[in-house]
Design an enzyme around this catalytic site. Structure first.
Site, PDB file in Angstrom:
ATOM      1  N   GLU A 190      10.688   7.769 -16.634  1.00 45.31           N
ATOM      2  CA  GLU A 190       9.289   8.457 -16.576  1.00 45.31           C
ATOM      3  C   GLU A 190       8.715   8.024 -18.239  1.00 45.31           C
ATOM      4  O   GLU A 190       7.547   7.552 -18.473  1.00 45.31           O
ATOM      5  CB  GLU A 190       9.247   9.670 -16.703  1.00 45.31           C
ATOM      6  CG  GLU A 190       9.502  10.181 -15.403  1.00 45.31           C
ATOM      7  CD  GLU A 190       9.810  12.013 -15.306  1.00 45.31           C
ATOM      8  OE1 GLU A 190       8.757  12.305 -15.051  1.00 45.31           O
ATOM      9  OE2 GLU A 190      10.814  12.359 -15.339  1.00 45.31           O
ATOM     10  N   ASN A 240      15.989  15.344 -13.645  1.00 41.14           N
ATOM     11  CA  ASN A 240      14.680  14.571 -13.554  1.00 41.14           C
ATOM     12  C   ASN A 240      15.060  13.025 -14.421  1.00 41.14           C
ATOM     13  O   ASN A 240      15.782  12.885 -15.304  1.00 41.14           O
ATOM     14  CB  ASN A 240      13.819  15.307 -14.531  1.00 41.14           C
ATOM     15  CG  ASN A 240      13.242  16.622 -14.031  1.00 41.14           C
ATOM     16  OD1 ASN A 240      13.094  16.651 -12.791  1.00 41.14           O
ATOM     17  ND2 ASN A 240      13.077  17.603 -15.112  1.00 41.14           N
ATOM     18  N   SER A 292      15.907  20.544 -16.318  1.00 38.82           N
ATOM     19  CA  SER A 292      14.721  21.563 -16.605  1.00 38.82           C
ATOM     20  C   SER A 292      15.259  22.778 -17.464  1.00 38.82           C
ATOM     21  O   SER A 292      16.447  23.250 -16.936  1.00 38.82           O
ATOM     22  CB  SER A 292      14.086  21.788 -15.356  1.00 38.82           C
ATOM     23  OG  SER A 292      13.188  22.810 -15.394  1.00 38.82           O
ATOM     24  N   HIS A 311       1.206  -1.193   0.027  1.00 40.19           N
ATOM     25  CA  HIS A 311       0.205  -0.067   0.215  1.00 40.19           C
ATOM     26  C   HIS A 311       0.652   1.284   0.038  1.00 40.19           C
ATOM     27  O   HIS A 311       0.465   2.279   0.497  1.00 40.19           O
ATOM     28  CB  HIS A 311      -0.926   0.217   1.171  1.00 40.19           C
ATOM     29  CG  HIS A 311      -1.726  -1.107   1.448  1.00 40.19           C
ATOM     30  ND1 HIS A 311      -2.780  -1.515   0.877  1.00 40.19           N
ATOM     31  CD2 HIS A 311      -1.433  -2.479   1.915  1.00 40.19           C
ATOM     32  CE1 HIS A 311      -3.382  -2.667   0.990  1.00 40.19           C
ATOM     33  NE2 HIS A 311      -2.393  -3.241   1.798  1.00 40.19           N
ATOM     34  N   LYS A 315      -0.606  -3.692 -39.268  1.00 41.10           N
ATOM     35  CA  LYS A 315       0.504  -3.506 -39.286  1.00 41.10           C
ATOM     36  C   LYS A 315       1.270  -2.285 -38.572  1.00 41.10           C
ATOM     37  O   LYS A 315       2.322  -2.643 -37.460  1.00 41.10           O
ATOM     38  CB  LYS A 315       1.244  -3.466 -40.622  1.00 41.10           C
ATOM     39  CG  LYS A 315       1.350  -4.841 -41.371  1.00 41.10           C
ATOM     40  CD  LYS A 315       1.565  -4.715 -42.613  1.00 41.10           C
ATOM     41  CE  LYS A 315       0.977  -5.871 -43.407  1.00 41.10           C
ATOM     42  NZ  LYS A 315      -0.696  -6.055 -43.467  1.00 41.10           N
ATOM     43  N   LYS A 367      17.268  21.178 -11.128  1.00 39.88           N
ATOM     44  CA  LYS A 367      16.596  19.932 -11.637  1.00 39.88           C
ATOM     45  C   LYS A 367      17.607  18.827 -12.088  1.00 39.88           C
ATOM     46  O   LYS A 367      18.256  19.097 -12.992  1.00 39.88           O
ATOM     47  CB  LYS A 367      15.274  20.198 -12.334  1.00 39.88           C
ATOM     48  CG  LYS A 367      14.418  20.915 -11.642  1.00 39.88           C
ATOM     49  CD  LYS A 367      13.675  20.041 -10.547  1.00 39.88           C
ATOM     50  CE  LYS A 367      12.485  19.352 -11.531  1.00 39.88           C
ATOM     51  NZ  LYS A 367      11.448  18.823 -10.661  1.00 39.88           N
TER      52      LYS A 367
END
Ligand code: ARG
Length: 457
Positions: free
Chosen positions: A289, A284, A276, A155, A324, A282
């Site tokens: 992703e 990433n 970024s 969870h 295709k 940043k």
């Protein structure tokens, strides 16, 4: 003039040609189309349907055409619809009436059913090799970090400590099922459809078994109507690829979470991340992703094929030409993922102390206390309740589970022994889980050795 123009008075409209053509994408089948034609004409000659000399000339010319296409020295045009027409047209241009004998006892319906099978066989073999390579990369990582411990989640909540290697090997299992699904699919469709002709077989005395042997199929199709209208094998393959893409998306999600400031368990190599355009700080995890995102297009291909085939009357319908692009795209997508994923994984720096710190939460050992109670004779449900009460007591008294005295523990767990106070160690917790398939170091070692042997590392 199209090769089928005999019964037509008017030329096909230009827009219509663009609408009906498939050459812009089915040209990738050229090698398979030529291999199929060579086997077919050899058989026609052996059966006395075309002269030996003609078959020799046709095979020679087909090889030349193959080389020209490979060299980029071949012009494709929407005029000629598809790859089958292009190659046959070129053959007839070179050989005249001799070339015009090739298409005896054959239709584009069984021809395309053959080509796509030959093509998919090769693609499945290539993807299977790449999958093996991905599994090897993960097993290497598991071996390299075999002592690292992190919290296992259910969870998305901290559950119990596990070996990082155990977590990694779960993906190896997933990818192994993908591998076996591909093999299974390949085996089922390795059946030779040529000789089904348009739909009903042929009046000519062909030898389908000879073509089957030459093209290395396991058997010939039993029913010509099924053979020209069946695309189940593409749907099966796309299902297998969709499940694989789903597995990749799950692994990617873990990598993305682990790379976040909140988890901070790993750092992917700079080469596999991007910055970024706005925020200078940043880094990433774009490759992970995108790999997660690409599942969408593979699922799209599967849904496209299921929808395409739904409600189609027997036998071949032109709708089937639409099989295709989705399958090509799914194959290309999966291969792209499989090219970047192993090096991305190998680039990963594992922050073992951070992982261990996260796993070093005494609450993660609550199950160990309950199981220790079972070992001294307390029924599990009662044990669970007592440890639950202990957790509650600790929360009320603002204490960590590991910070109580034995007397305090005994208020809720009367059977607790001094050994219970020593149970709040992630490594001890892991070490006790040596049941087969568990996260214990020996169990994990056994898994690593199993994969090293089976993937012959
Ligand atoms: N380009 C066609 C396809 O991919 C080949 C078969 C065409 N058959 C026909 N009867 N028009 O399905």
């Amino acid at each position: 003039m199209a090769l089928w123009s005999g019964r037509f008075d008017q030329e096909t409209d230009e827009e219509l040609k663009k609408f009906t053509e498939s050459i812009s994408y089915d040209k990738r089948l050229y090698r398979y189309d030529i291999a199929g034609s060579c086997a077919h004409v050899n058989m026609l000659a052996a059966q006395g349907i075309v002269p030996e000399k003609t078959a020799g000339a046709i095979v020679g010319e087909l090889k030349r055409i193959e080389q020209r296409i490979a060299d980029g020295d071949f012009t494709f045009t929407a005029e000629l619809e598809d790859i089958h027409m292009h190659i046959e047209h070129e053959l007839i241009k070179a050989l005249g009436d001799e070339g015009a004998r090739l298409h005896s006892a054959r239709s584009r319906n069984d021809q395309v059913a053959l080509d796509i099978r030959l093509y998919l066989r090769d693609e499945i073999d290539a993807i299977a090799d790449m999958l093996r390579n991905l599994q090897k990369t993960i097993v290497d990582l598991a071996n390299k970090y075999r002592t690292a411990i992190l919290p296992g989640f259910t969870h998305l909540q901290h559950a119990q400590p596990v070996l990082f290697a155990h977590h990694l090997l779960a993906y190896v299992e997933m990818f192994n099922r993908d591998f076996t699904r591909l093999q299974d699919c390949r085996q089922r469709f390795n059946v030779m459809p040529l000789g089904s002709s348009a739909l009903a077989g042929t009046t000519l005395p062909i030898d389908r078994d000879a073509v089957c042997r030459e093209l290395k199929f396991d058997d010939i199709s039993r029913n010509s109507m099924d053979a020209v209208s069946d695309r189940d094998f593409i749907i099966e393959l796309l299902s297998a690829l969709a499940i694989f893409a789903m597995h990749v998306s799950r692994m990617s999600e873990d990598l993305i979470l682990w790379s976040s400031r909140e988890f901070d368990f790993i750092e992917l190599g700079d080469a596999f991340c991007t910055g970024s355009s706005l925020m200078p700080q940043k880094k990433n995890p774009d490759i992970a992703e995108l790999s997660r995102g690409k599942a969408a297009r593979v699922y799209g291909a599967l849904v496209a094929l299921l929808t395409l085939c739904k409600g189609l009357p027997m036998t071949y319908n032109r709708d089937l030409q639409e099989d295709k692009e989705p399958v090509f795209d799914a194959i290309d997508t999966v291969k792209k993922i499989l090219r970047v994923y192993p090096p991305m994984l190998a680039s990963m720096a594992v922050k073992q102390e951070k992982m261990l710190a996260a796993a070093n939460d005494p609450e993660l050992m609550a199950t160990d206390l309950a199981e220790a109670l079972v070992e001294i004779g307390v029924p599990f449900r009662n044990a669970h309740h007592r440890v639950g009460a202990f957790v509650k007591w600790c929360k009320q008294h603002n204490k960590q589970l590991c910070d109580t005295t034995l007397e305090e523990m005994r208020q809720t767990i009367p059977e607790a022994t001094p050994a219970f106070l020593e149970m709040f160690s992630p490594s001890k917790s892991v070490e006790k889980r040596e049941t087969p398939g568990g996260t214990g170091p020996q169990s994990v070692d056994k898994q690593i050795r199993f994969w090293q042997k089976n993937l012959s590392l």
